[in-house]
Motif scaffolding. Structure first.
Motif, PDB file in Angstrom:
ATOM      1  N   MET A  13      -1.482  12.120   5.651  1.00 11.38           N
ATOM      2  CA  MET A  13      -1.408  10.702   5.282  1.00 11.38           C
ATOM      3  C   MET A  13      -2.789  10.153   4.954  1.00 11.38           C
ATOM      4  N   ASN A  14      -2.848   9.214   4.014  1.00 13.35           N
ATOM      5  CA  ASN A  14      -4.095   8.561   3.632  1.00 13.35           C
ATOM      6  C   ASN A  14      -4.207   7.229   4.365  1.00 13.35           C
ATOM      7  N   GLU A  15      -5.427   6.907   4.817  1.00 15.38           N
ATOM      8  CA  GLU A  15      -5.650   5.639   5.488  1.00 15.38           C
ATOM      9  C   GLU A  15      -6.176   4.636   4.477  1.00 15.38           C
ATOM     10  N   ILE A  16      -5.513   3.491   4.377  1.00 14.37           N
ATOM     11  CA  ILE A  16      -5.959   2.418   3.494  1.00 14.37           C
ATOM     12  C   ILE A  16      -6.124   1.156   4.328  1.00 14.37           C
ATOM     13  N   GLN A  17      -6.874   0.205   3.785  1.00 15.90           N
ATOM     14  CA  GLN A  17      -7.089  -1.053   4.486  1.00 15.90           C
ATOM     15  C   GLN A  17      -6.555  -2.179   3.623  1.00 15.90           C
ATOM     16  N   ARG A  18      -5.650  -2.982   4.190  1.00 11.11           N
ATOM     17  CA  ARG A  18      -5.072  -4.138   3.508  1.00 11.11           C
ATOM     18  C   ARG A  18      -5.205  -5.344   4.426  1.00 11.11           C
ATOM     19  N   ASN A  19      -5.887  -6.385   3.948  1.00 11.39           N
ATOM     20  CA  ASN A  19      -6.070  -7.630   4.697  1.00 11.39           C
ATOM     21  C   ASN A  19      -6.632  -7.388   6.091  1.00 11.39           C
ATOM     22  N   GLY A  20      -7.559  -6.472   6.208  1.00 12.49           N
ATOM     23  CA  GLY A  20      -8.214  -6.208   7.480  1.00 12.49           C
ATOM     24  C   GLY A  20      -7.425  -5.330   8.425  1.00 12.49           C
ATOM     25  N   VAL A  21      -6.342  -4.730   7.966  1.00 12.02           N
ATOM     26  CA  VAL A  21      -5.503  -3.883   8.800  1.00 12.02           C
ATOM     27  C   VAL A  21      -5.503  -2.470   8.213  1.00 12.02           C
ATOM     28  N   HIS A  22      -5.756  -1.480   9.067  1.00 10.95           N
ATOM     29  CA  HIS A  22      -5.740  -0.088   8.624  1.00 10.95           C
ATOM     30  C   HIS A  22      -4.304   0.435   8.672  1.00 10.95           C
ATOM     31  N   ILE A  23      -3.838   0.941   7.541  1.00  8.55           N
ATOM     32  CA  ILE A  23      -2.464   1.426   7.404  1.00  8.55           C
ATOM     33  C   ILE A  23      -2.522   2.867   6.916  1.00  8.55           C
ATOM     34  N   ASP A  24      -1.731   3.742   7.536  1.00 13.94           N
ATOM     35  CA  ASP A  24      -1.631   5.127   7.089  1.00 13.94           C
ATOM     36  C   ASP A  24      -0.411   5.250   6.181  1.00 13.94           C
ATOM     37  N   VAL A  25      -0.633   5.779   4.958  1.00 18.73           N
ATOM     38  CA  VAL A  25       0.427   5.880   3.955  1.00 18.73           C
ATOM     39  C   VAL A  25       0.543   7.320   3.492  1.00 18.73           C
ATOM     40  N   PRO A  27       1.192   9.936   0.701  1.00 19.11           N
ATOM     41  CA  PRO A  27       1.147   9.906  -0.759  1.00 19.11           C
ATOM     42  C   PRO A  27       2.397  10.520  -1.402  1.00 19.11           C
ATOM     43  N   LYS A  28       3.120  11.335  -0.647  1.00 16.07           N
ATOM     44  CA  LYS A  28       4.286  12.015  -1.221  1.00 16.07           C
ATOM     45  C   LYS A  28       5.557  11.160  -1.118  1.00 16.07           C
ATOM     46  N   CYS A  29       5.930  10.744   0.095  1.00 16.97           N
ATOM     47  CA  CYS A  29       7.184   9.999   0.282  1.00 16.97           C
ATOM     48  C   CYS A  29       6.963   8.498   0.404  1.00 16.97           C
ATOM     49  N   ARG A  30       5.701   8.030   0.368  1.00 21.16           N
ATOM     50  CA  ARG A  30       5.321   6.622   0.478  1.00 21.16           C
ATOM     51  C   ARG A  30       5.689   6.007   1.824  1.00 21.16           C
ATOM     52  N   GLY A  31       5.828   6.813   2.848  1.00 20.37           N
ATOM     53  CA  GLY A  31       6.073   6.314   4.195  1.00 20.37           C
ATOM     54  C   GLY A  31       4.837   5.628   4.743  1.00 20.37           C
ATOM     55  N   VAL A  32       5.034   4.700   5.670  1.00 22.04           N
ATOM     56  CA  VAL A  32       3.938   3.906   6.232  1.00 22.04           C
ATOM     57  C   VAL A  32       3.931   4.075   7.742  1.00 22.04           C
ATOM     58  N   TRP A  33       2.736   4.246   8.318  1.00 22.12           N
ATOM     59  CA  TRP A  33       2.575   4.365   9.765  1.00 22.12           C
ATOM     60  C   TRP A  33       1.593   3.303  10.214  1.00 22.12           C
ATOM     61  N   LEU A  34       2.006   2.494  11.196  1.00 17.89           N
ATOM     62  CA  LEU A  34       1.137   1.454  11.749  1.00 17.89           C
ATOM     63  C   LEU A  34       0.772   1.830  13.173  1.00 17.89           C
ATOM     64  N   ASP A  35      -0.522   1.757  13.488  1.00 14.59           N
ATOM     65  CA  ASP A  35      -0.975   2.013  14.848  1.00 14.59           C
ATOM     66  C   ASP A  35      -0.696   0.787  15.711  1.00 14.59           C
ATOM     67  N   GLY A  36      -0.928   0.945  17.014  1.00 12.26           N
ATOM     68  CA  GLY A  36      -0.664  -0.154  17.951  1.00 12.26           C
ATOM     69  C   GLY A  36      -1.414  -1.418  17.596  1.00 12.26           C
ATOM     70  N   GLY A  37      -0.727  -2.543  17.570  1.00 16.45           N
ATOM     71  CA  GLY A  37      -1.335  -3.833  17.290  1.00 16.45           C
ATOM     72  C   GLY A  37      -1.419  -4.196  15.826  1.00 16.45           C
ATOM     73  N   GLU A  38      -1.243  -3.231  14.932  1.00 15.89           N
ATOM     74  CA  GLU A  38      -1.360  -3.531  13.503  1.00 15.89           C
ATOM     75  C   GLU A  38      -0.181  -4.362  13.004  1.00 15.89           C
TER      76      GLU A  38
END
Length: 101
Positions: A13-25, A27-38
């Motif tokens: 998964m690739n880590e991207i930052q959107r509006n100050g929040v780090h999101i793991d996405v 690239p293949k299935c476009r799934g999203v993973w959010l860590d605690g508190g995000e």
């Protein structure tokens, strides 16, 4: 090397930052993973935008509110109320059948 592996397709998964929040996405299935508190951070931003939007709508309503209307006669435009007060006009044939009542 990616920090997380997608649980769906086992791709890094690739880590991207959107509006100050780090999101793991993924690239293949476009799934999203959010860590605690995000999720709470994202929802807090959404609540803030909603409050600003509601305040803007209220300012608009106060600025462009229609003037208060004075006494309105509900019988002017409501045919049902007219018929309740005066009765529906009967045809000549209807009057003929009233003879048998």
């Amino acid at each position: 090397m990616p920090l997380l592996i997608c649980p769906n397709c086992q791709t890094g998964m690739n880590e991207i930052q959107r509006n100050g929040v780090h999101i793991d996405v993924c690239p293949k299935c476009r799934g999203v993973w959010l860590d605690g508190g995000e999720m709470e951070k994202l929802l807090g931003q959404v609540r803030q935008y909603e409050q600003e939007y509601e305040a803007e709508i209220e300012r608009y309503r106060q600025q462009y509110a229609p003037p208060p209307t004075h006494h309105r006669n509900p019988y002017d435009t409501d045919d049902d109320e007219y018929y309740k007060r005066h009765g529906k006009k009967k045809s000549k044939l209807g009057r003929l059948f009233d003879l048998f009542d």
